[in-house]
Design a protein around this motif. Sequence first.
Motif, short mmCIF file in Angstrom:
data_model
loop_
_atom_site.label_atom_id
_atom_site.label_comp_id
_atom_site.label_asym_id
_atom_site.label_seq_id
_atom_site.Cartn_x
_atom_site.Cartn_y
_atom_site.Cartn_z
N LEU A 79 -3.78 6.12 -4.24
CA LEU A 79 -3.39 4.95 -3.46
C LEU A 79 -3.21 3.78 -4.42
CD1 LEU A 79 -4.63 3.67 -0.12
CD2 LEU A 79 -4.72 2.11 -2.07
N SER A 80 -2.10 3.09 -4.29
CA SER A 80 -1.88 1.87 -5.07
C SER A 80 -1.60 0.75 -4.09
CB SER A 80 -0.74 2.04 -6.07
OG SER A 80 0.47 2.28 -5.40
N CYS A 81 -2.01 -0.46 -4.46
CA CYS A 81 -1.77 -1.62 -3.61
C CYS A 81 -1.95 -2.89 -4.42
CB CYS A 81 -2.70 -1.62 -2.40
SG CYS A 81 -4.45 -1.88 -2.77
N THR A 82 -1.59 -3.99 -3.80
CA THR A 82 -1.89 -5.31 -4.34
C THR A 82 -2.97 -5.90 -3.45
OG1 THR A 82 0.37 -5.58 -5.13
CG2 THR A 82 -0.95 -7.58 -4.88
N ALA A 83 -4.03 -6.37 -4.06
CA ALA A 83 -5.14 -6.99 -3.32
C ALA A 83 -5.17 -8.47 -3.66
CB ALA A 83 -6.46 -6.34 -3.68
N SER A 84 -4.90 -9.30 -2.66
CA SER A 84 -5.04 -10.75 -2.82
C SER A 84 -6.40 -11.12 -2.25
CB SER A 84 -3.94 -11.48 -2.06
OG SER A 84 -2.67 -11.10 -2.57
N VAL A 93 0.85 -1.20 0.00
CA VAL A 93 0.00 0.00 0.00
C VAL A 93 0.88 1.25 0.00
CG1 VAL A 93 -1.78 1.27 1.25
CG2 VAL A 93 -1.83 -1.24 1.22
N GLN A 94 0.65 2.11 -0.98
CA GLN A 94 1.36 3.39 -1.07
C GLN A 94 0.35 4.50 -1.32
OE1 GLN A 94 4.54 3.32 -3.91
NE2 GLN A 94 5.67 1.76 -2.80
N VAL A 95 0.52 5.61 -0.61
CA VAL A 95 -0.38 6.75 -0.75
C VAL A 95 0.45 7.98 -1.11
CG1 VAL A 95 -2.09 8.22 0.37
CG2 VAL A 95 -1.95 5.78 1.00
N THR A 96 0.06 8.65 -2.19
CA THR A 96 0.69 9.88 -2.62
C THR A 96 -0.36 10.98 -2.60
OG1 THR A 96 2.16 8.64 -4.08
CG2 THR A 96 1.95 11.00 -4.50
N LEU A 97 -0.02 12.11 -1.99
CA LEU A 97 -0.94 13.24 -1.91
C LEU A 97 -0.50 14.34 -2.86
CD1 LEU A 97 -1.34 13.59 1.96
CD2 LEU A 97 -2.86 12.41 0.37
N ASP A 98 -1.48 14.98 -3.48
CA ASP A 98 -1.23 16.15 -4.32
C ASP A 98 -2.41 17.10 -4.10
OD1 ASP A 98 -0.40 18.02 -6.13
OD2 ASP A 98 -0.68 16.76 -7.90
N GLY A 99 -2.28 17.94 -3.10
CA GLY A 99 -3.35 18.87 -2.78
C GLY A 99 -4.60 18.14 -2.31
N GLU A 100 -5.68 18.30 -3.07
CA GLU A 100 -6.98 17.71 -2.71
C GLU A 100 -7.18 16.34 -3.34
OE1 GLU A 100 -9.24 19.39 -0.48
OE2 GLU A 100 -7.30 20.34 -0.20
N VAL A 101 -6.12 15.76 -3.91
CA VAL A 101 -6.19 14.45 -4.55
C VAL A 101 -5.19 13.51 -3.89
CG1 VAL A 101 -5.83 13.19 -6.72
CG2 VAL A 101 -6.94 15.44 -6.75
N ALA A 102 -5.61 12.27 -3.67
CA ALA A 102 -4.73 11.24 -3.12
C ALA A 102 -4.78 10.04 -4.06
CB ALA A 102 -5.19 10.84 -1.73
N GLN A 119 -5.35 -12.35 -7.47
CA GLN A 119 -4.62 -11.16 -7.08
C GLN A 119 -4.88 -10.07 -8.12
OE1 GLN A 119 -0.30 -11.48 -6.91
NE2 GLN A 119 -0.41 -11.26 -4.70
N ALA A 120 -4.96 -8.83 -7.64
CA ALA A 120 -5.13 -7.68 -8.54
C ALA A 120 -4.22 -6.55 -8.06
CB ALA A 120 -6.58 -7.22 -8.55
N VAL A 121 -3.74 -5.77 -9.00
CA VAL A 121 -3.08 -4.52 -8.64
C VAL A 121 -4.14 -3.44 -8.76
CG1 VAL A 121 -0.73 -5.19 -9.23
CG2 VAL A 121 -2.20 -4.26 -11.00
N VAL A 122 -4.14 -2.54 -7.80
CA VAL A 122 -5.24 -1.59 -7.66
C VAL A 122 -4.71 -0.17 -7.61
CG1 VAL A 122 -7.15 -0.88 -6.15
CG2 VAL A 122 -6.59 -3.31 -6.39
N THR A 123 -5.42 0.72 -8.27
CA THR A 123 -5.20 2.15 -8.13
C THR A 123 -6.53 2.77 -7.73
OG1 THR A 123 -3.52 2.15 -9.86
CG2 THR A 123 -4.47 4.28 -9.26
N ASN A 124 -6.54 3.47 -6.61
CA ASN A 124 -7.71 4.21 -6.15
C ASN A 124 -7.33 5.68 -6.05
OD1 ASN A 124 -9.42 2.02 -5.94
ND2 ASN A 124 -8.91 1.64 -3.80
N ILE A 125 -8.16 6.52 -6.62
CA ILE A 125 -7.95 7.96 -6.52
C ILE A 125 -9.06 8.55 -5.66
CG2 ILE A 125 -7.79 10.14 -7.77
CD1 ILE A 125 -6.62 8.59 -10.12
N PHE A 126 -8.63 9.26 -4.63
CA PHE A 126 -9.56 9.91 -3.70
C PHE A 126 -9.47 11.41 -3.89
CE2 PHE A 126 -8.37 5.86 -1.89
CZ PHE A 126 -9.52 5.38 -1.30
N ARG A 127 -10.58 12.11 -3.67
CA ARG A 127 -10.61 13.58 -3.70
C ARG A 127 -11.24 14.07 -2.41
NH1 ARG A 127 -13.33 15.73 -9.08
NH2 ARG A 127 -12.72 17.69 -8.14
#
Length: 147
Positions: A88-93, A77-86, A113-121
């Motif tokens: 998140l990438s991870c591997t989901a088993s 799990v990795q989270v990168t922030l850029d202002g009002e956007v985050a 297993q899946a690789v996942v990208t979630n973008i939050f605002r």
Amino acid sequence: MSPAQAEVRDLNLALWTAVEEGDLDRLGAIWADGPEAESITCVHPGWPVLRGRTEVLRSYALIMANTSYVQFFLTDVQVTLDGEVAILSCTASLLTGMGEEDGGDEAGFAGGQAVVTNIFRRQRGEWRLWLHHASPVLAEADGDDEL
């Protein structure tokens, strides 16, 4: 990890927990709404792109209604922030139940297993999910050294 990154990480975990527990209300509270509702996007592994809050939540309702058991294990799990956007990438088993109700002859489990990208605002001061994209990880067949 900053407090905001931890908040996004925890909300991401709540997303997966809501799916495990079949809690569509909790899942709906995680996804963006209001003016952003029609711009949310979701790609489940093997599915076409889904757009709009109604279509996305309907897809989760279908998945949960047709899954007798599912459990997710998140790694990398990795989270990168850029202002009002985050981002998140991870591997989901995942571990899911298989049985007669799922078209099998006897009860058992299947995994994937899946690789996942979630973008939050940030929406009204709270992080909300705006985009979910999960791509399956193809497992090597026995004896294959290369893909």
